[in-house]
Every structure is written in C-alpha cells, then in structure tokens.
Design a protein around this motif. Structure first.
Motif, PDB file in Angstrom:
ATOM      1  N   GLN A  10    -166.194  81.480 -29.074  1.00 18.48           N
ATOM      2  CA  GLN A  10    -166.535  82.239 -30.269  1.00 18.48           C
ATOM      3  C   GLN A  10    -167.504  81.421 -31.120  1.00 18.48           C
ATOM      4  O   GLN A  10    -167.209  80.277 -31.473  1.00 18.48           O
ATOM      5  CB  GLN A  10    -165.289  82.542 -31.082  1.00 18.48           C
ATOM      6  N   ALA A  11    -168.627  82.028 -31.438  1.00 23.03           N
ATOM      7  CA  ALA A  11    -169.625  81.351 -32.250  1.00 23.03           C
ATOM      8  C   ALA A  11    -169.419  81.593 -33.737  1.00 23.03           C
ATOM      9  O   ALA A  11    -170.133  81.055 -34.556  1.00 23.03           O
ATOM     10  CB  ALA A  11    -171.029  81.816 -31.841  1.00 23.03           C
ATOM     11  N   ASP A  12    -168.426  82.389 -34.083  1.00 23.49           N
ATOM     12  CA  ASP A  12    -168.154  82.686 -35.482  1.00 23.49           C
ATOM     13  C   ASP A  12    -167.438  81.501 -36.137  1.00 23.49           C
ATOM     14  O   ASP A  12    -166.735  80.744 -35.477  1.00 23.49           O
ATOM     15  CB  ASP A  12    -167.268  83.919 -35.608  1.00 23.49           C
ATOM     16  N   HIS A  13    -167.634  81.356 -37.418  1.00 21.81           N
ATOM     17  CA  HIS A  13    -166.932  80.337 -38.193  1.00 21.81           C
ATOM     18  C   HIS A  13    -165.729  80.997 -38.844  1.00 21.81           C
ATOM     19  O   HIS A  13    -165.848  82.059 -39.451  1.00 21.81           O
ATOM     20  CB  HIS A  13    -167.841  79.751 -39.279  1.00 21.81           C
ATOM     21  N   LYS A  14    -164.569  80.365 -38.731  1.00 23.32           N
ATOM     22  CA  LYS A  14    -163.359  80.955 -39.283  1.00 23.32           C
ATOM     23  C   LYS A  14    -162.507  79.851 -39.899  1.00 23.32           C
ATOM     24  O   LYS A  14    -162.426  78.749 -39.374  1.00 23.32           O
ATOM     25  CB  LYS A  14    -162.567  81.650 -38.187  1.00 23.32           C
ATOM     26  N   PHE A  15    -161.881  80.177 -41.020  1.00 27.41           N
ATOM     27  CA  PHE A  15    -160.949  79.233 -41.620  1.00 27.41           C
ATOM     28  C   PHE A  15    -159.762  79.988 -42.199  1.00 27.41           C
ATOM     29  O   PHE A  15    -159.853  81.147 -42.579  1.00 27.41           O
ATOM     30  CB  PHE A  15    -161.613  78.386 -42.719  1.00 27.41           C
ATOM     31  N   THR A  16    -158.636  79.311 -42.235  1.00 24.30           N
ATOM     32  CA  THR A  16    -157.432  79.834 -42.859  1.00 24.30           C
ATOM     33  C   THR A  16    -156.758  78.682 -43.583  1.00 24.30           C
ATOM     34  O   THR A  16    -156.549  77.618 -43.004  1.00 24.30           O
ATOM     35  CB  THR A  16    -156.463  80.428 -41.823  1.00 24.30           C
ATOM     36  N   VAL A  17    -156.463  78.891 -44.857  1.00 19.90           N
ATOM     37  CA  VAL A  17    -155.781  77.884 -45.675  1.00 19.90           C
ATOM     38  C   VAL A  17    -154.537  78.536 -46.269  1.00 19.90           C
ATOM     39  O   VAL A  17    -154.621  79.616 -46.845  1.00 19.90           O
ATOM     40  CB  VAL A  17    -156.700  77.364 -46.802  1.00 19.90           C
ATOM     41  N   GLY A  60    -161.239  83.336 -44.128  1.00 14.95           N
ATOM     42  CA  GLY A  60    -162.649  83.704 -44.160  1.00 14.95           C
ATOM     43  C   GLY A  60    -163.256  83.644 -42.771  1.00 14.95           C
ATOM     44  O   GLY A  60    -162.898  82.790 -41.966  1.00 14.95           O
ATOM     45  N   ILE A  61    -164.150  84.574 -42.492  1.00 16.55           N
ATOM     46  CA  ILE A  61    -164.864  84.614 -41.214  1.00 16.55           C
ATOM     47  C   ILE A  61    -166.337  84.826 -41.520  1.00 16.55           C
ATOM     48  O   ILE A  61    -166.697  85.715 -42.289  1.00 16.55           O
ATOM     49  CB  ILE A  61    -164.366  85.763 -40.318  1.00 16.55           C
ATOM     50  N   VAL A  83    -155.961  91.067 -51.113  1.00 14.91           N
ATOM     51  CA  VAL A  83    -157.247  91.514 -51.642  1.00 14.91           C
ATOM     52  C   VAL A  83    -158.318  91.012 -50.678  1.00 14.91           C
ATOM     53  O   VAL A  83    -158.314  89.841 -50.297  1.00 14.91           O
ATOM     54  CB  VAL A  83    -157.506  90.948 -53.059  1.00 14.91           C
ATOM     55  N   ASP A  84    -159.249  91.901 -50.288  1.00 15.00           N
ATOM     56  CA  ASP A  84    -160.310  91.473 -49.377  1.00 15.00           C
ATOM     57  C   ASP A  84    -161.687  91.622 -50.022  1.00 15.00           C
ATOM     58  O   ASP A  84    -161.812  92.005 -51.178  1.00 15.00           O
ATOM     59  CB  ASP A  84    -160.236  92.223 -48.054  1.00 15.00           C
ATOM     60  N   THR A  85    -162.737  91.286 -49.244  1.00 15.62           N
ATOM     61  CA  THR A  85    -164.101  91.290 -49.784  1.00 15.62           C
ATOM     62  C   THR A  85    -164.613  92.693 -50.101  1.00 15.62           C
ATOM     63  O   THR A  85    -165.597  92.834 -50.807  1.00 15.62           O
ATOM     64  CB  THR A  85    -165.075  90.624 -48.794  1.00 15.62           C
ATOM     65  N   LYS A  86    -163.957  93.718 -49.618  1.00 15.08           N
ATOM     66  CA  LYS A  86    -164.341  95.096 -49.946  1.00 15.08           C
ATOM     67  C   LYS A  86    -163.641  95.590 -51.191  1.00 15.08           C
ATOM     68  O   LYS A  86    -163.663  96.766 -51.502  1.00 15.08           O
ATOM     69  CB  LYS A  86    -163.993  96.021 -48.775  1.00 15.08           C
ATOM     70  N   SER A  87    -162.964  94.679 -51.916  1.00 16.02           N
ATOM     71  CA  SER A  87    -162.200  94.989 -53.131  1.00 16.02           C
ATOM     72  C   SER A  87    -161.030  95.919 -52.842  1.00 16.02           C
ATOM     73  O   SER A  87    -160.601  96.675 -53.709  1.00 16.02           O
ATOM     74  CB  SER A  87    -163.095  95.581 -54.221  1.00 16.02           C
ATOM     75  N   THR A  88    -160.511  95.858 -51.641  1.00 21.76           N
ATOM     76  CA  THR A  88    -159.338  96.627 -51.278  1.00 21.76           C
ATOM     77  C   THR A  88    -158.103  95.835 -51.624  1.00 21.76           C
ATOM     78  O   THR A  88    -157.956  94.681 -51.223  1.00 21.76           O
ATOM     79  CB  THR A  88    -159.342  96.944 -49.770  1.00 21.76           C
ATOM     80  N   LEU A 141    -166.722  87.666 -44.377  1.00 22.76           N
ATOM     81  CA  LEU A 141    -165.552  88.505 -44.633  1.00 22.76           C
ATOM     82  C   LEU A 141    -164.416  87.582 -45.032  1.00 22.76           C
ATOM     83  O   LEU A 141    -164.164  86.584 -44.372  1.00 22.76           O
ATOM     84  CB  LEU A 141    -165.175  89.290 -43.376  1.00 22.76           C
ATOM     85  N   ALA A 142    -163.727  87.914 -46.103  1.00 22.68           N
ATOM     86  CA  ALA A 142    -162.647  87.045 -46.583  1.00 22.68           C
ATOM     87  C   ALA A 142    -161.549  87.877 -47.209  1.00 22.68           C
ATOM     88  O   ALA A 142    -161.751  89.029 -47.585  1.00 22.68           O
ATOM     89  CB  ALA A 142    -163.189  86.054 -47.609  1.00 22.68           C
ATOM     90  N   ASP A 143    -160.376  87.275 -47.287  1.00 20.91           N
ATOM     91  CA  ASP A 143    -159.275  87.898 -48.002  1.00 20.91           C
ATOM     92  C   ASP A 143    -158.353  86.819 -48.548  1.00 20.91           C
ATOM     93  O   ASP A 143    -158.345  85.696 -48.073  1.00 20.91           O
ATOM     94  CB  ASP A 143    -158.496  88.890 -47.130  1.00 20.91           C
ATOM     95  N   VAL A 144    -157.623  87.194 -49.582  1.00 21.52           N
ATOM     96  CA  VAL A 144    -156.614  86.327 -50.182  1.00 21.52           C
ATOM     97  C   VAL A 144    -155.329  87.131 -50.209  1.00 21.52           C
ATOM     98  O   VAL A 144    -155.316  88.279 -50.663  1.00 21.52           O
ATOM     99  CB  VAL A 144    -157.000  85.897 -51.615  1.00 21.52           C
TER     100      VAL A 144
END
Length: 82
Positions: free
Chosen positions: A24-31, A45-46, A71-76, A53-56
């Motif tokens: 996978q060439a995507d960057h991903k993190f989880t804290v 975040g991805i 809550v995600d980056t689409k304000s959902t 794309l991110a969510d908390v």
C-alpha cells in the motif's frame, strides 16, 4: 512451430510482483490515548495522493453504558450508545 518469446508485459513480472504486490502506497496513522476516568480518544488519518481523510472518535464508559462519538472530515457526526 517453435515457442517464441513471451509477452512484453511478462518481462520482469516476478520482480514487479515482489516489489508492488500487496503493497500500500497510502500513508496511514492511528493514535489512541486513554484517560484515567475511562475516556478513549482515537484519531485516524489516511493520505491518498493529495486527498486526506481523517476522523476523531471518543469512547466513554460509565457504569454499564458505553457511548461512542465519531466526527470525520466530511463533518459527519455519529453517536452510538450501548
């Protein structure tokens, strides 16, 4: 009739598969962090190319009730209580 050379696309196929297959060439993190009073906060975040794309999400446990808020980056905003 003799067997000719393989297809041009087959040249180096084993090397390409070794380098790129299931990679996978995507960057991903989880804290994830936890507080002393039972709150868990997770941020994910991805990055796909220029798109981020991110969510908390939070999880609060109190007695026998668990509440999840996300809550995600689409304000959902989503909330679930168990």
């Amino acid at each position: 009739m003799g067997k000719g050379p393989g297809l041009y696309s087959d040249i180096g196929k084993k090397a390409r598969d070794l380098l790129y297959k299931d990679y996978q060439a995507d960057h991903k993190f989880t804290v994830t962090t936890y507080t002393s009073n039972g709150v868990a906060i997770t941020s994910t975040g991805i990055k796909k190319g220029e798109l981020l794309l991110a969510d908390v999400s939070t999880e609060l446990k109190n007695n026998n009730i668990t509440t999840n808020v996300k809550v995600d980056t689409k304000s959902t905003v989503s909330c679930r209580t168990i």
